[in-house]
Design a protein around this motif. Sequence first.
Motif, PDB file in Angstrom:
ATOM      1  N   ALA A   9       0.835  -1.206   0.000  1.00 56.01           N
ATOM      2  CA  ALA A   9       0.000   0.000   0.000  1.00 56.01           C
ATOM      3  C   ALA A   9       0.864   1.248   0.000  1.00 56.01           C
ATOM      4  N   LEU A  10       0.402   2.255  -0.747  1.00 54.31           N
ATOM      5  CA  LEU A  10       0.990   3.591  -0.703  1.00 54.31           C
ATOM      6  C   LEU A  10      -0.007   4.503  -0.007  1.00 54.31           C
ATOM      7  N   VAL A  11       0.457   5.197   1.046  1.00 52.84           N
ATOM      8  CA  VAL A  11      -0.385   6.141   1.785  1.00 52.84           C
ATOM      9  C   VAL A  11       0.267   7.512   1.703  1.00 52.84           C
ATOM     10  N   ALA A  34       4.398   1.811   1.705  1.00 56.58           N
ATOM     11  CA  ALA A  34       5.217   2.932   1.255  1.00 56.58           C
ATOM     12  C   ALA A  34       4.579   4.170   1.869  1.00 56.58           C
ATOM     13  N   LEU A  35       5.302   4.819   2.756  1.00 56.51           N
ATOM     14  CA  LEU A  35       4.805   5.983   3.475  1.00 56.51           C
ATOM     15  C   LEU A  35       5.287   7.236   2.764  1.00 56.51           C
ATOM     16  N   SER A  36       4.354   8.063   2.317  1.00 54.33           N
ATOM     17  CA  SER A  36       4.730   9.261   1.583  1.00 54.33           C
ATOM     18  C   SER A  36       4.314  10.505   2.332  1.00 54.33           C
ATOM     19  N   GLY A  37       5.155  11.527   2.223  1.00 52.54           N
ATOM     20  CA  GLY A  37       4.876  12.822   2.843  1.00 52.54           C
ATOM     21  C   GLY A  37       6.005  13.770   2.515  1.00 52.54           C
ATOM     22  N   ALA A  77       7.985   4.545  -8.188  1.00 55.33           N
ATOM     23  CA  ALA A  77       8.923   4.256  -7.098  1.00 55.33           C
ATOM     24  C   ALA A  77       8.377   3.176  -6.175  1.00 55.33           C
ATOM     25  N   THR A  78       7.076   3.213  -5.920  1.00 52.46           N
ATOM     26  CA  THR A  78       6.453   2.196  -5.072  1.00 52.46           C
ATOM     27  C   THR A  78       6.514   0.828  -5.746  1.00 52.46           C
ATOM     28  N   VAL A  79       6.190   0.789  -7.042  1.00 49.37           N
ATOM     29  CA  VAL A  79       6.218  -0.487  -7.775  1.00 49.37           C
ATOM     30  C   VAL A  79       7.643  -1.015  -7.880  1.00 49.37           C
ATOM     31  N   THR A  81       9.977  -0.617  -5.761  1.00 53.62           N
ATOM     32  CA  THR A  81      10.384  -1.099  -4.433  1.00 53.62           C
ATOM     33  C   THR A  81       9.717  -2.425  -4.080  1.00 53.62           C
ATOM     34  N   PHE A  82       8.406  -2.522  -4.313  1.00 55.02           N
ATOM     35  CA  PHE A  82       7.648  -3.695  -3.869  1.00 55.02           C
ATOM     36  C   PHE A  82       7.352  -4.696  -4.979  1.00 55.02           C
ATOM     37  N   GLY A  83       7.528  -4.279  -6.232  1.00 56.50           N
ATOM     38  CA  GLY A  83       7.185  -5.150  -7.339  1.00 56.50           C
ATOM     39  C   GLY A  83       5.724  -5.057  -7.752  1.00 56.50           C
ATOM     40  N   LYS A  84       4.922  -4.316  -6.978  1.00 49.99           N
ATOM     41  CA  LYS A  84       3.497  -4.171  -7.277  1.00 49.99           C
ATOM     42  C   LYS A  84       2.919  -3.098  -6.363  1.00 49.99           C
ATOM     43  N   ILE A  85       1.677  -2.702  -6.634  1.00 51.95           N
ATOM     44  CA  ILE A  85       0.922  -1.861  -5.716  1.00 51.95           C
ATOM     45  C   ILE A  85      -0.503  -2.394  -5.682  1.00 51.95           C
TER      46      ILE A  85
END
Length: 250
Positions: A9-11, A34-37, A77-79, A81-85
């Motif tokens: 998850a991306l938040v 994935a923590l975004s801010g 960037a999230t994908v 890192t994790f290979g998926k979202i």
Amino acid sequence: MFSLEGKTALVTGASGGIGSSIAYALAKQGARLALSGSNAAKLRSFREQLNDEFGHDHVEITCDLSNTTQVEELIPATVDTFGKIDILVNNAGITRDNLAMRMKDEEWDQVIRINLEASFRLMRAAARPMMKARHGRIISITSVVGATGNPGQMNYTAAKAGLTGMSKSLAQELASRGITVNCVAPGFIRTAMTEALTDDQKAAINARIPMGRMGEGDEIGAAVAYLASDEAAYVTGQTLHVNGGMAMIS
């Protein structure tokens, strides 16, 4: 029930009051985050807290949502890192309150750019890998005032109402691919900002709420965790209002 084990998850706005509660709820159910801010130090501290408590090696990705280039890089960037979202939570938002006749163009532009346009860009980008996987959850945090209006917040209410409309349209476009698109609309939630109010101000707010109290961040987190789960696979294009009865919207 509502297990998110194996999900990513991306938040956005993850270091803020409601955002951190949402991230905590998803991590508690087993999601990798994935923590975004925009505050790198706060994100790092929160990530370390989640890693210590839940494991899963969560990551932080600093992003200024007013910067189009950074926004466009967030989903890739999230994908990477994790290979998926699996889950996108559009939570980040700002206010620039003013009466309509006094509202400056930049106050309108800033709120629309961050609260609405950035969410559109993230939803568009997330749709691609989700369609390929034939699974996904897109959840946007709107507000009770997006449905009721609020004086002095023409920009903010426009953005929040816009999120609801965008989500309904996208829900219809993506439903056949196993992707749901929903909103959670908080009422007054107890955060550091509301704690700064005087006792009289808090009492006046609570008097408008049938339950007689402000909500808690974890109550918003629970709503998001449900919509992110497999159990909510048949719920799409909806807004879940969490406001203690302040506005009873059907």
